[in-house]
Enzyme design. Structure first.
Site, PDB file in Angstrom:
ATOM      1  N   ARG A   7       0.690   4.050  -3.209  1.00  0.00           N
ATOM      2  CA  ARG A   7       0.185   5.043  -2.881  1.00  0.00           C
ATOM      3  C   ARG A   7       1.031   6.431  -2.998  1.00  0.00           C
ATOM      4  O   ARG A   7       1.153   7.185  -3.484  1.00  0.00           O
ATOM      5  CB  ARG A   7      -0.678   4.845  -1.770  1.00  0.00           C
ATOM      6  CG  ARG A   7      -1.969   3.838  -1.805  1.00  0.00           C
ATOM      7  CD  ARG A   7      -3.081   4.110  -0.647  1.00  0.00           C
ATOM      8  NE  ARG A   7      -3.588   2.747  -0.635  1.00  0.00           N
ATOM      9  CZ  ARG A   7      -4.893   2.989   0.084  1.00  0.00           C
ATOM     10  NH1 ARG A   7      -5.439   4.176   0.286  1.00  0.00           N
ATOM     11  NH2 ARG A   7      -5.703   1.851   0.033  1.00  0.00           N
ATOM     12  N   ASP A  36      -5.532  -9.895  -7.650  1.00  0.00           N
ATOM     13  CA  ASP A  36      -5.987  -9.241  -8.701  1.00  0.00           C
ATOM     14  C   ASP A  36      -4.659  -8.486  -9.435  1.00  0.00           C
ATOM     15  O   ASP A  36      -4.458  -8.677 -10.508  1.00  0.00           O
ATOM     16  CB  ASP A  36      -6.776  -7.894  -8.314  1.00  0.00           C
ATOM     17  CG  ASP A  36      -6.313  -7.248  -7.102  1.00  0.00           C
ATOM     18  OD1 ASP A  36      -5.433  -7.480  -6.378  1.00  0.00           O
ATOM     19  OD2 ASP A  36      -7.253  -6.029  -6.680  1.00  0.00           O
ATOM     20  N   GLU A  93     -12.182   0.659  -9.671  1.00  0.00           N
ATOM     21  CA  GLU A  93     -11.896  -0.359 -10.769  1.00  0.00           C
ATOM     22  C   GLU A  93     -12.581  -0.399 -12.232  1.00  0.00           C
ATOM     23  O   GLU A  93     -12.245  -0.363 -13.380  1.00  0.00           O
ATOM     24  CB  GLU A  93     -11.945  -1.841 -10.394  1.00  0.00           C
ATOM     25  CG  GLU A  93     -10.813  -2.202  -9.393  1.00  0.00           C
ATOM     26  CD  GLU A  93     -10.899  -1.423  -8.199  1.00  0.00           C
ATOM     27  OE1 GLU A  93      -9.941  -1.014  -7.421  1.00  0.00           O
ATOM     28  OE2 GLU A  93     -12.124  -1.273  -7.785  1.00  0.00           O
ATOM     29  N   GLU A  96       1.097  -1.233  -0.032  1.00  0.00           N
ATOM     30  CA  GLU A  96      -0.072   0.065   0.042  1.00  0.00           C
ATOM     31  C   GLU A  96       0.781   1.281   0.025  1.00  0.00           C
ATOM     32  O   GLU A  96       0.669   2.330  -0.722  1.00  0.00           O
ATOM     33  CB  GLU A  96      -0.828   0.073   1.229  1.00  0.00           C
ATOM     34  CG  GLU A  96      -2.009  -1.175   1.133  1.00  0.00           C
ATOM     35  CD  GLU A  96      -3.150  -0.768   0.107  1.00  0.00           C
ATOM     36  OE1 GLU A  96      -3.021   0.101  -0.632  1.00  0.00           O
ATOM     37  OE2 GLU A  96      -3.796  -1.663   0.078  1.00  0.00           O
TER      38      GLU A  96
END
Length: 618
Positions: free
Chosen positions: A251, A379, A514, A247
């Site tokens: 980010r 994913d 998404e 993360e």
């Protein structure tokens, strides 16, 4: 006169005479001979004729009597065998027709040894056994039209602000979200818009950092300069705080690197990126090469997640773009070497036709469990296989080969259809069995497939992309709020009346990006305006149900009720991804910025330049 096609044999006749020929001689007829015969001759002739008829009639049962029972049984068996073969042929035709109704093309298309000379054929349905491999698609290099490339900027970096009413509406939404964040959560990770407070995760100002490049793209220089000033004077990386490697990389590190480029090679952001990258490097296990999930920015202590012994597969394989870009900018190979070691380790592990379990152990370096999904924890592994290849300028084919194999595995094992309306969805493999469940996270896949096709991969990828993006839209349209739930279940029973089933525990909406990400990529590539209209519907639903009167937007508890309760949290990716992709989706055709042949968006929507193209080219 043109002769008859069959010659004189079948010439037109009139009165028994062949046209164009003399009449032929006619011999004595049977009637004349009968009339000229005497009575004894006539009697003898009649008796002979009767004898012939009698012998013939008598011989028929005699011949049948000579056929044995064995011969009859053999004939019957032959007929039954032919009948079985006919039934089998008919069944094969029915099976093939059922597969053709699915209308999914064959994905098993790999590279060829010689260049393809013939144009692409129409995609064929998936059939079993697998068809022979086809030669690889010829690479398609999209032409660069400078006039349509970021308002004339060769790298698509001339950001002039909104060009139409819909882009203006998105900018207005961003400013409303920014108002709530600035007033109640400034310098903190995330806004709590209902209670007018904030929440902390990494203590790095996540919302502010995540939204930096979005503000530049939207032309919001005043807000950007305020944020830049906070980063320069108030952001502290040297603090005793645990961060999630994945993360924090996508980010914060991704945000710094992107903003470095979009703000004219601003040295502040490269300095921050290098400092953060050095701290994150302590997460990598020196024995296995697989990083731990968490690392402390101050103490440099790395450890497994609090919830279990393993790292998520997607997390350790979705840091490569950012670390390689850091190597490219600093000239220090250690960042690239660390993340490439991870990929080489994963590349060597056994897989199910390119599909991977969602957990990997940092100590052993091996996969754990058997759950396969393109949703949570799986994913972006598949997304970054393609994007690593694109980032390399399509030169490092290791990642392309892994991506092609994985897409083939998706077609083979996970592509399913719902009933009654035949919505295509991506199922999960749980303990070897199919589960008809699809996370909203999976809606990244249509955009990824379309992006691959745009860069020369098979037509079947785009075919599936169009099917899936329609399903993702239906996940919004069929809800009373016009917003998608976090997880959808699909009915496949023949007599089902509804395609999509939402469980109450999965009905929340987190302002996720998404689906609108895929709308943006599909529209950019196909120019089909339907994706703009779908995106506008989604945006209006966010405005109607998620906007908070005092500033900011909130995630929802349930999309199944007309007056959903707000959860009092605005995720940082709402500014970093969702609103950014909506803004780019609504762009005017002649004002496209960040062309897809020069930029690759990381999984948090932070654009990074392709090596050997765009900014890196100079």
């Amino acid at each position: 006169m043109k002769p008859h096609r069959y010659g004189n044999q079948y010439a037109d006749l009139e009165g028994g005479v062949d046209k164009g020929h003399a009449p032929a001689y006619r011999g004595p007829s049977v009637i004349r001979i009968w009339r000229r015969s005497t009575m004894p001759q006539k009697i003898v002739a009649l008796l002979g004729f009767c004898a012939i008829i009698g012998v013939t009639v008598h011989s028929i049962p005699a011949e049948r009597a000579e056929v044995s029972d064995e011969h009859l049984e053999s004939e019957i068996n032959n007929l039954q065998s032919e009948n079985r073969e006919l039934r089998e042929m008919l069944q094969k035709v029915k099976d093939q027709k059922r597969q053709e109704d699915l209308k999914l093309p064959d994905p098993r298309v790999f590279e060829e040894k010689q260049p393809r000379k013939k144009p692409l054929q129409k995609p064929q349905p998936i059939i079993n056994p697998p068809p022979p491999q086809r030669e690889a698609e010829q690479e398609i290099v999209p032409p660069v039209n400078v006039a349509n490339d970021g308002n004339g900027d060769p790298n698509g970096l001339n950001f002039k602000g909104p060009a139409n009413a819909r882009q203006e509406a998105v900018v207005k939404a961003f400013k409303w979200a920014w108002k709530g964040y600035k007033e109640h959560a400034w310098g903190h990770d995330e806004l709590k818009p209902i209670s007018k407070g904030y929440s902390e995760w990494f203590k790095l100002g996540l919302t502010l950092v995540d939204g930096l490049d979005t503000m530049l793209i939207m032309g919001m220089k005043e807000e950007f300069n305020e944020a830049r000033d906070w980063i320069e004077h108030s952001l502290k990386l040297d603090q005793n705080v645990d961060v999630n490697l994945f993360e924090c990389t996508i980010r914060v590190l991704g945000g710094f690197l992107s903003t470095y480029w979009l703000n004219g090679k601003d040295p502040l952001f490269l300095e921050k990126a290098r400092d953060l990258g050095d701290r994150l490097m302590f997460a990598f296990n020196q024995n296995s090469g697989i990083p731990f999930s968490d690392v402390n920015l101050g103490t440099h202590n790395a450890h497994k997640p609090r919830w279990g012994p393993d790292s998520s597969t997607s997390e350790v394989t979705t840091i490569q773009l950012e670390f390689r870009e850091l190597t490219k900018l600093t000239g220090d190979p250690k960042y690239d070497e660390a993340v490439t070691k991870v990929m080489e380790k994963v590349r060597a592990l056994p897989k199910k036709d390119g599909l991977v379990p969602i957990f990997i152990n940092a100590d052993s370096g091996h996969f754990k469990g058997s759950t396969i999904t393109l949703g949570a924890r799986g994913d972006s592994y598949y997304e970054y296989l393609l994007k690593q290849w694109l980032q390399s300028g399509k030169k490092d084919n290791r990642w392309k080969e892994m991506y092609m194999e994985s897409v083939s595995g998706i077609f083979e094992h996970l592509v399913k259809e719902s009933e009654p309306n035949k919505l295509t969805f991506i199922a999960e493999l749980i303990n070897g069995g199919i589960k008809n469940k699809m996370d909203h996270l999976v809606c990244f896949l249509p955009g990824t497939l379309a992006l691959g096709h745009h860069h020369g991969l098979p037509e079947s990828h785009m075919f599936l992309a169009k099917k899936l993006v329609k399903t993702c839209y239906e996940m919004y349209r069929q809800m009373i709020t016009g917003l998608s739930a976090e997880i959808a279940y699909f009915n496949t029973a023949p007599r089902s009346t509804e395609d999509i089933d939402i469980h109450p525990a999965d009905a929340h909406n987190l302002l996720r990006p998404e689906t609108v990400e895929s709308f943006f990529i599909m529209h950019r590539i196909t120019k089909d305006p339907i994706y703009v209209e779908w995106g506008w519907e989604v945006f209006q639903s966010f405005e109607k149900y998620c906007r908070v009167d005092t500033g900011g937007y909130s995630s929802l508890d349930s999309v199944l009720v007309a007056n959903p309760h707000k959860r009092d949290k605005m995720e940082s990716f709402f500014l970093g991804e969702t609103l950014k992709y909506l803004y780019l989706l609504f762009e005017d055709p002649n004002d496209q910025v960040l062309p897809l042949d020069k930029w690759v968006f990381n999984t948090e929507a932070h654009p990074l330049p392709v090596f050997g193209a765009g900014p890196h080219e100079s």
